[in-house]
Design a protein around this motif. Structure first.
Motif, PDB file in Angstrom:
ATOM      1  N   GLU A 364     -48.190 -36.505 -15.827  1.00 18.49           N
ATOM      2  CA  GLU A 364     -49.422 -36.207 -15.055  1.00 18.49           C
ATOM      3  C   GLU A 364     -50.259 -35.515 -15.634  1.00 18.49           C
ATOM      4  OE1 GLU A 364     -50.250 -34.047 -10.648  1.00 18.49           O
ATOM      5  OE2 GLU A 364     -48.179 -34.443 -11.240  1.00 18.49           O
ATOM      6  N   ARG A 365     -51.627 -35.779 -15.702  1.00 18.53           N
ATOM      7  CA  ARG A 365     -52.612 -34.914 -16.336  1.00 18.53           C
ATOM      8  C   ARG A 365     -52.700 -33.617 -15.599  1.00 18.53           C
ATOM      9  NH1 ARG A 365     -56.554 -38.308 -19.784  1.00 18.53           N
ATOM     10  NH2 ARG A 365     -57.724 -36.440 -19.781  1.00 18.53           N
ATOM     11  N   ARG A 366     -52.783 -32.526 -16.499  1.00 23.80           N
ATOM     12  CA  ARG A 366     -52.646 -31.103 -15.949  1.00 23.80           C
ATOM     13  C   ARG A 366     -53.477 -30.236 -16.889  1.00 23.80           C
ATOM     14  NH1 ARG A 366     -47.594 -31.950 -15.864  1.00 23.80           N
ATOM     15  NH2 ARG A 366     -47.417 -32.414 -13.601  1.00 23.80           N
ATOM     16  N   CYS A 367     -53.854 -29.110 -16.640  1.00 21.26           N
ATOM     17  CA  CYS A 367     -54.190 -28.366 -17.563  1.00 21.26           C
ATOM     18  C   CYS A 367     -53.994 -26.871 -17.067  1.00 21.26           C
ATOM     19  CB  CYS A 367     -55.889 -28.159 -17.768  1.00 21.26           C
ATOM     20  SG  CYS A 367     -56.348 -27.202 -19.024  1.00 21.26           S
ATOM     21  N   ASP A 368     -52.746 -26.230 -17.495  1.00 14.01           N
ATOM     22  CA  ASP A 368     -52.328 -24.950 -16.776  1.00 14.01           C
ATOM     23  C   ASP A 368     -51.920 -23.992 -17.906  1.00 14.01           C
ATOM     24  OD1 ASP A 368     -50.243 -26.226 -17.893  1.00 14.01           O
ATOM     25  OD2 ASP A 368     -48.734 -26.285 -16.181  1.00 14.01           O
ATOM     26  N   LEU A 369     -52.280 -24.359 -19.058  1.00 18.29           N
ATOM     27  CA  LEU A 369     -52.224 -23.280 -20.268  1.00 18.29           C
ATOM     28  C   LEU A 369     -53.794 -22.938 -20.662  1.00 18.29           C
ATOM     29  CD1 LEU A 369     -49.278 -24.686 -22.247  1.00 18.29           C
ATOM     30  CD2 LEU A 369     -49.369 -22.763 -20.635  1.00 18.29           C
ATOM     31  N   GLY A 370     -54.560 -23.988 -20.823  1.00 17.46           N
ATOM     32  CA  GLY A 370     -56.075 -23.969 -21.145  1.00 17.46           C
ATOM     33  C   GLY A 370     -56.642 -23.009 -22.284  1.00 17.46           C
ATOM     34  N   THR A 405     -62.699 -38.225 -22.105  1.00 18.00           N
ATOM     35  CA  THR A 405     -61.266 -38.194 -21.654  1.00 18.00           C
ATOM     36  C   THR A 405     -60.419 -39.098 -22.211  1.00 18.00           C
ATOM     37  OG1 THR A 405     -61.686 -39.657 -19.873  1.00 18.00           O
ATOM     38  CG2 THR A 405     -62.213 -37.330 -19.465  1.00 18.00           C
ATOM     39  N   VAL A 406     -61.049 -40.165 -22.836  1.00 18.81           N
ATOM     40  CA  VAL A 406     -60.140 -41.361 -23.636  1.00 18.81           C
ATOM     41  C   VAL A 406     -59.303 -40.981 -24.609  1.00 18.81           C
ATOM     42  CG1 VAL A 406     -60.305 -43.630 -24.433  1.00 18.81           C
ATOM     43  CG2 VAL A 406     -61.861 -43.063 -22.891  1.00 18.81           C
ATOM     44  N   GLY A 407     -57.972 -41.337 -24.393  1.00 14.48           N
ATOM     45  CA  GLY A 407     -57.046 -40.883 -25.635  1.00 14.48           C
ATOM     46  C   GLY A 407     -56.592 -39.659 -25.589  1.00 14.48           C
ATOM     47  N   ARG A 408     -56.974 -38.713 -24.836  1.00 17.89           N
ATOM     48  CA  ARG A 408     -56.976 -37.116 -25.176  1.00 17.89           C
ATOM     49  C   ARG A 408     -55.548 -36.942 -24.525  1.00 17.89           C
ATOM     50  NH1 ARG A 408     -60.677 -36.481 -28.619  1.00 17.89           N
ATOM     51  NH2 ARG A 408     -62.943 -36.414 -27.830  1.00 17.89           N
ATOM     52  N   LYS A 409     -54.718 -35.942 -25.201  1.00 16.49           N
ATOM     53  CA  LYS A 409     -53.608 -35.648 -24.944  1.00 16.49           C
ATOM     54  C   LYS A 409     -53.396 -34.062 -24.735  1.00 16.49           C
ATOM     55  CE  LYS A 409     -51.556 -39.424 -27.577  1.00 16.49           C
ATOM     56  NZ  LYS A 409     -50.902 -40.002 -28.608  1.00 16.49           N
ATOM     57  N   CYS A 410     -52.618 -33.525 -23.817  1.00 12.88           N
ATOM     58  CA  CYS A 410     -52.334 -32.151 -23.541  1.00 12.88           C
ATOM     59  C   CYS A 410     -51.578 -31.487 -24.790  1.00 12.88           C
ATOM     60  CB  CYS A 410     -51.735 -31.962 -22.225  1.00 12.88           C
ATOM     61  SG  CYS A 410     -51.516 -30.072 -22.119  1.00 12.88           S
ATOM     62  N   ILE A 411     -52.433 -31.254 -25.725  1.00 10.05           N
ATOM     63  CA  ILE A 411     -51.754 -30.546 -27.128  1.00 10.05           C
ATOM     64  C   ILE A 411     -51.217 -29.174 -26.848  1.00 10.05           C
ATOM     65  CG2 ILE A 411     -52.331 -29.443 -29.289  1.00 10.05           C
ATOM     66  CD1 ILE A 411     -52.813 -32.469 -29.257  1.00 10.05           C
ATOM     67  N   CYS A 412     -51.525 -28.415 -25.918  1.00  6.58           N
ATOM     68  CA  CYS A 412     -51.121 -26.929 -25.492  1.00  6.58           C
ATOM     69  C   CYS A 412     -49.664 -27.189 -24.926  1.00  6.58           C
ATOM     70  CB  CYS A 412     -52.199 -26.374 -24.351  1.00  6.58           C
ATOM     71  SG  CYS A 412     -53.677 -26.129 -24.958  1.00  6.58           S
ATOM     72  N   THR A 416     -46.027 -26.643 -27.015  1.00  2.58           N
ATOM     73  CA  THR A 416     -45.181 -25.713 -26.829  1.00  2.58           C
ATOM     74  C   THR A 416     -43.719 -26.014 -26.638  1.00  2.58           C
ATOM     75  OG1 THR A 416     -47.109 -24.683 -25.550  1.00  2.58           O
ATOM     76  CG2 THR A 416     -44.880 -23.910 -24.663  1.00  2.58           C
ATOM     77  N   SER A 417     -43.489 -27.426 -26.203  1.00  3.35           N
ATOM     78  CA  SER A 417     -42.499 -28.051 -25.940  1.00  3.35           C
ATOM     79  C   SER A 417     -41.704 -28.315 -27.347  1.00  3.35           C
ATOM     80  CB  SER A 417     -42.560 -29.188 -24.965  1.00  3.35           C
ATOM     81  OG  SER A 417     -42.530 -29.325 -23.719  1.00  3.35           O
ATOM     82  N   THR A 418     -42.330 -28.241 -28.569  1.00  2.00           N
ATOM     83  CA  THR A 418     -41.720 -28.487 -29.678  1.00  2.00           C
ATOM     84  C   THR A 418     -40.801 -27.446 -30.065  1.00  2.00           C
ATOM     85  OG1 THR A 418     -43.450 -27.765 -30.927  1.00  2.00           O
ATOM     86  CG2 THR A 418     -43.439 -30.359 -30.293  1.00  2.00           C
ATOM     87  N   ILE A 419     -41.126 -26.203 -29.529  1.00  2.00           N
ATOM     88  CA  ILE A 419     -40.388 -24.959 -29.760  1.00  2.00           C
ATOM     89  C   ILE A 419     -39.447 -24.415 -28.827  1.00  2.00           C
ATOM     90  CG2 ILE A 419     -42.350 -24.127 -31.524  1.00  2.00           C
ATOM     91  CD1 ILE A 419     -43.221 -22.219 -29.289  1.00  2.00           C
ATOM     92  N   ARG A 420     -39.248 -25.281 -27.812  1.00  2.00           N
ATOM     93  CA  ARG A 420     -38.356 -24.918 -26.892  1.00  2.00           C
ATOM     94  C   ARG A 420     -38.822 -24.313 -25.771  1.00  2.00           C
ATOM     95  NH1 ARG A 420     -32.663 -23.861 -29.533  1.00  2.00           N
ATOM     96  NH2 ARG A 420     -34.276 -22.485 -30.552  1.00  2.00           N
ATOM     97  N   LEU A 421     -40.101 -24.091 -25.564  1.00  2.00           N
ATOM     98  CA  LEU A 421     -40.623 -23.162 -24.481  1.00  2.00           C
ATOM     99  C   LEU A 421     -41.569 -23.989 -23.694  1.00  2.00           C
ATOM    100  CD1 LEU A 421     -41.821 -20.077 -26.616  1.00  2.00           C
ATOM    101  CD2 LEU A 421     -39.765 -20.126 -25.231  1.00  2.00           C
ATOM    102  N   GLY A 422     -41.267 -25.344 -23.418  1.00  2.00           N
ATOM    103  CA  GLY A 422     -42.242 -26.146 -22.628  1.00  2.00           C
ATOM    104  C   GLY A 422     -41.884 -25.745 -21.278  1.00  2.00           C
ATOM    105  N   GLN A 423     -43.102 -26.057 -20.355  1.00  2.00           N
ATOM    106  CA  GLN A 423     -42.704 -25.934 -18.998  1.00  2.00           C
ATOM    107  C   GLN A 423     -41.876 -26.563 -18.299  1.00  2.00           C
ATOM    108  OE1 GLN A 423     -42.505 -23.831 -16.580  1.00  2.00           O
ATOM    109  NE2 GLN A 423     -44.794 -23.158 -16.273  1.00  2.00           N
ATOM    110  N   ARG A 424     -40.885 -26.488 -17.472  1.00  2.00           N
ATOM    111  CA  ARG A 424     -40.146 -27.269 -16.733  1.00  2.00           C
ATOM    112  C   ARG A 424     -40.906 -27.717 -15.500  1.00  2.00           C
ATOM    113  NH1 ARG A 424     -36.049 -23.102 -17.829  1.00  2.00           N
ATOM    114  NH2 ARG A 424     -35.659 -22.901 -19.969  1.00  2.00           N
ATOM    115  N   ARG A 425     -40.903 -28.915 -15.292  1.00  2.00           N
ATOM    116  CA  ARG A 425     -41.690 -29.499 -14.038  1.00  2.00           C
ATOM    117  C   ARG A 425     -40.380 -30.323 -13.368  1.00  2.00           C
ATOM    118  NH1 ARG A 425     -46.660 -27.640 -15.067  1.00  2.00           N
ATOM    119  NH2 ARG A 425     -47.015 -28.168 -17.165  1.00  2.00           N
ATOM    120  N   HIS A 426     -39.894 -29.700 -12.307  1.00  2.00           N
ATOM    121  CA  HIS A 426     -38.661 -30.104 -11.387  1.00  2.00           C
ATOM    122  C   HIS A 426     -37.526 -30.051 -12.364  1.00  2.00           C
ATOM    123  CE1 HIS A 426     -41.654 -30.695  -8.393  1.00  2.00           C
ATOM    124  NE2 HIS A 426     -42.282 -31.635  -9.013  1.00  2.00           N
TER     125      HIS A 426
END
Length: 487
Positions: A364-370, A405-412, A416-426
């Motif tokens: 799901e697209r979201r922007c919570d790091l910004g 917006t086409v093809g954009r990915k949430c790099i932030c 962050t998930s590649t260093i084991r600090l990714g946000q947990r969704r449920h």
């Protein structure tokens, strides 16, 4: 003084270039570099995981304003750490007029990462920033300066304001810098006394290396920006964000095509009289010698360090990539659309990551790091913030163009998930995204025999063609061995 290390370790974010990696490189008398990207969020999440070895809190105890430290610990530290089902408490997103909480968190984060990298030795440590991410830079930079950072490196843009910031921050003086605003102009302001009300004596100003990808930018900075101490010349085979090709962008198999116009004229750079290092596909002893024969002080190496044991990468992801390297089944795609910055971004193609369309579609697209939000001028004349990777309806409501917006990915979130600090969704972490340079396919040279892992010192020994014993002798803490010579 002029830096002369043969090897600069790349400043890969988010926290792939961790303090542990930078320290390991510095102990070999080369230049270790920490990443300054999103380091405030990294600090907040490390504290929420309980700081099990106490490293973060040990560094925080050395920060000169303990009232600010106590506020950060009260806000984020969880004794024993949160469980796997609990979401991380968010750090406040930066704006052009940030809250004191943001300034304290980012300043202390910059301090902690550099302090830990420098702890217990006298080797040199640098910090790397992306010019595209402006709003946290002054405060994070001040924290790094307080910790005694030796070198500041900035790329992904034109970093003409950084030398002036370093001059003033090392004197604990307020700073301002222009803010990039879509449809207008803005200004960033930071007063060090808002975080450290009673600073000590002025500190040593760090050296500044601009990361550049064009001859014209090197000449412009050298002639018009006092305080530039050298350059890292980054080619399009380097990992992470690449400068776009000059002129009209042509795609071949979906990747941008680079040509002669994108090559930096080393002779013209050499004539500027400043030291420079070559980056992007340089990680062999032969290329190091070739670079020095061409007048370079040495090379910057990222990918080889990103996959060593001391890097911040999730060990499981690192092992998966190195197994595929050994099997000859690894590939890199220079994605012209993935990054919200608009810069091409090199992505490792790996199952279960944002390199795969089905993983992107399921998120799901979201922007919570910004961190990659761009300020824009609203119809009312105020500043708003938008990112082409945020929910499309939100982006359009803010005046953004659908095509962006086409093809954009949430790099932030992905990095962050590649260093084991990714946000947990449920209870489920954000999917990672991994980046590396084209020479990832050559890492097998560091994996002799049955090995599927290696250390930072192995990279240095390989590049310098020296035995480890020569790199790690007892004189490594001696100032005389530091990679600096008089100007």
């Amino acid at each position: 003084m002029i830096l002369r290390p043969a090897i600069i370790q790349g400043g890969m974010g988010v926290a792939v270039s961790s303090w542990r990696l930078a320290r390991a490189v510095s102990l070999t008398r080369q230049l270790g570099v920490v990443s300054g990207t999103a380091i405030d969020m990294v600090l907040a999440r490390r504290l929420q995981l309980g700081d099990p070895e106490g490293d973060v809190r040990r560094a925080m105890a050395a920060f000169p304003e303990q009232a600010a430290v106590r506020r950060i610990l009260d806000a984020y530290f969880v004794d024993g750490g949160i469980d796997d089902e609990t979401a991380f408490k968010p750090a406040p997103m930066f704006t052009a007029a940030p809250h004191r909480k943001s300034l304290e968190l980012s300043t202390i984060a910059g301090f902690v990462e550099v302090w830990l990298a420098k702890e217990g030795h006298e080797g040199l440590v640098g910090i790397n920033f992306l010019e595209k991410i402006q709003m946290p830079t002054p405060s994070t930079l001040y924290g790094a300066v307080l910790a005694g950072v030796d070198v500041v490196l900035v790329g992904a843009g034109i970093p003409r304001d950084i030398p002036r910031l370093l001059d003033r921050l090392s004197q604990h003086e307020p700073v301002t810098m222009p803010l990039h605003v879509d449809g207008g102009e803005g200004t960033l302001a930071f007063d060090p006394r808002s975080v450290v009300p009673e600073p000590a004596e002025p500190v040593t100003r760090p050296m500044f290396l601009a990361i550049i990808a064009s001859t014209a930018l090197a000449i412009n900075l050298a002639r018009k920006t006092p305080g530039v101490d050298g350059f890292v010349i980054e080619g399009p085979t380097a990992g992470g964000h690449n400068a776009p090709p000059r002129g009209v962008v042509e795609l071949v198999d979906g990747e941008p095509l680079y040509g002669p116009r994108d090559e930096v004229d080393l002779e013209k750079v050499r004539e500027l009289g400043l030291p420079f290092w070559l980056a992007g596909g340089q990680a062999t002893p032969e290329r190091l010698r070739d670079a020095q024969d061409a007048g370079a002080a040495g090379i910057q190496v990222g990918t080889a360090f990103a996959f060593c044991e001391e890097s911040g990468l999730d060990p499981m992801l690192r092992r998966r990539v190195l197994h595929q390297v050994r099997a000859g089944r690894i590939s890199i795609f220079t994605d012209p659309l993935a990054s919200p910055t608009g810069f091409p971004f090199k992505v490792i193609e790996l199952e279960g990551t944002l390199s795969q369309d089905d993983v992107v579609d399921a998120r799901e697209r979201r922007c919570d790091l910004g961190y990659l939000r761009v300020p824009y001028t609203t119809a009312e004349g105020r500043l708003g913030y938008r990112c082409p990777a945020e929910p499309i309806d939100d982006y359009l409501r803010k005046g953004g163009d659908l095509a962006d917006t086409v093809g954009r990915k949430c790099i932030c979130n992905g990095l962050t998930s590649t260093i084991r600090l990714g946000q947990r969704r449920h209870g489920v972490p954000e999917p990672p995204i991994m980046t590396a340079g084209n020479d990832l396919v050559e890492l097998g040279r560091l994996l002799g025999g049955d090995r599927y892992t290696y250390r930072a010192e192995d990279v240095i020994a390989y590049l310098l063609d020296e035995p480890l014993e020569a790199l790690l002798h007892d004189e490594r803490h001696d100032n005389a061995t530091a990679p600096v010579v008089p100007a």
